[in-house]
Design a protein around this motif. Structure first.
Motif, short mmCIF file in Angstrom:
data_model
loop_
_atom_site.label_atom_id
_atom_site.label_comp_id
_atom_site.label_asym_id
_atom_site.label_seq_id
_atom_site.Cartn_x
_atom_site.Cartn_y
_atom_site.Cartn_z
N GLN A 113 38.13 -20.55 30.92
CA GLN A 113 38.70 -21.66 31.68
C GLN A 113 38.04 -22.98 31.32
OE1 GLN A 113 38.73 -20.92 35.86
NE2 GLN A 113 40.57 -22.12 36.13
N GLY A 114 36.85 -22.94 30.74
CA GLY A 114 36.18 -24.15 30.29
C GLY A 114 35.41 -24.90 31.35
N ALA A 115 35.19 -24.30 32.50
CA ALA A 115 34.42 -24.96 33.57
C ALA A 115 32.94 -24.93 33.23
CB ALA A 115 34.68 -24.27 34.90
N SER A 116 32.22 -25.90 33.76
CA SER A 116 30.76 -25.87 33.63
C SER A 116 30.17 -25.54 34.99
CB SER A 116 30.23 -27.21 33.12
OG SER A 116 30.40 -28.22 34.09
N PRO A 121 19.55 -22.03 46.82
CA PRO A 121 20.25 -22.54 45.64
C PRO A 121 21.71 -22.84 45.94
CG PRO A 121 20.02 -20.18 45.48
CD PRO A 121 19.28 -20.60 46.71
N SER A 122 22.24 -23.79 45.20
CA SER A 122 23.66 -24.14 45.26
C SER A 122 24.14 -24.25 43.82
CB SER A 122 23.87 -25.48 45.95
OG SER A 122 23.40 -25.45 47.26
N TYR A 123 25.42 -24.03 43.63
CA TYR A 123 26.02 -24.16 42.30
C TYR A 123 27.24 -25.05 42.40
CZ TYR A 123 23.04 -20.38 40.67
OH TYR A 123 21.96 -19.62 40.33
N LEU A 124 27.38 -25.94 41.42
CA LEU A 124 28.53 -26.82 41.33
C LEU A 124 29.35 -26.39 40.13
CD1 LEU A 124 30.07 -29.36 42.27
CD2 LEU A 124 28.61 -30.68 40.71
N ILE A 125 30.62 -26.05 40.37
CA ILE A 125 31.54 -25.66 39.31
C ILE A 125 32.46 -26.85 39.06
CG2 ILE A 125 33.41 -24.11 38.64
CD1 ILE A 125 30.95 -22.90 41.15
N ASP A 146 41.61 -32.20 32.48
CA ASP A 146 43.02 -31.93 32.19
C ASP A 146 43.58 -30.75 32.99
OD1 ASP A 146 41.47 -30.11 30.76
OD2 ASP A 146 42.86 -30.01 29.08
N GLN A 147 42.72 -29.95 33.63
CA GLN A 147 43.19 -28.84 34.45
C GLN A 147 43.58 -29.28 35.86
OE1 GLN A 147 40.43 -25.60 34.43
NE2 GLN A 147 40.67 -25.26 32.23
N ARG A 148 43.14 -30.45 36.26
CA ARG A 148 43.45 -31.02 37.58
C ARG A 148 43.11 -30.05 38.72
NH1 ARG A 148 49.02 -33.67 35.66
NH2 ARG A 148 48.08 -35.36 34.49
N ARG A 149 41.96 -29.47 38.65
CA ARG A 149 41.48 -28.58 39.71
C ARG A 149 40.33 -29.25 40.45
NH1 ARG A 149 42.19 -22.53 38.34
NH2 ARG A 149 43.72 -22.62 36.69
N ASP A 150 40.18 -28.90 41.70
CA ASP A 150 39.07 -29.44 42.48
C ASP A 150 37.77 -28.78 42.03
OD1 ASP A 150 40.71 -31.06 44.02
OD2 ASP A 150 40.99 -29.53 45.57
#
Length: 71
Positions: A49-52, A2-6, A11-15
């Motif tokens: 943080q609002g990430a998916s 398995p892999s996970y994509l965060i 608007d947070q300008r994060r990778d």
């Protein structure tokens, strides 16, 4: 494997981050999303943080049809 994509809000300008590994497990603990493997915690992110987080499964390898037809 398995892999996970965060994926972070724009608007947070994060990778965005992709976590790969054997035996990955995603749990939610006290307001945190926590990815662990056999060695312990790999990645943790606060829920505020609002990430998916999306699970990415590797496609199964196709069966060898030539050997199947010869049987």
């Amino acid at each position: 494997m398995p892999s996970y994509l965060i994926v972070h809000p724009r608007d947070q300008r994060r990778d965005d981050v992709r976590i790969d590994g054997d035996d990955l497990t995603l749990t939610f603990q006290a307001g945190w999303a926590v990815l662990t493997d056999t060695h312990g915690i790999c990645f943790a992110i606060p829920s505020g943080q609002g990430a998916s987080i999306q699970r990415i499964d590797q496609p199964a390898e196709p069966a060898d049809t030539a050997s199947t037809l010869n049987k």
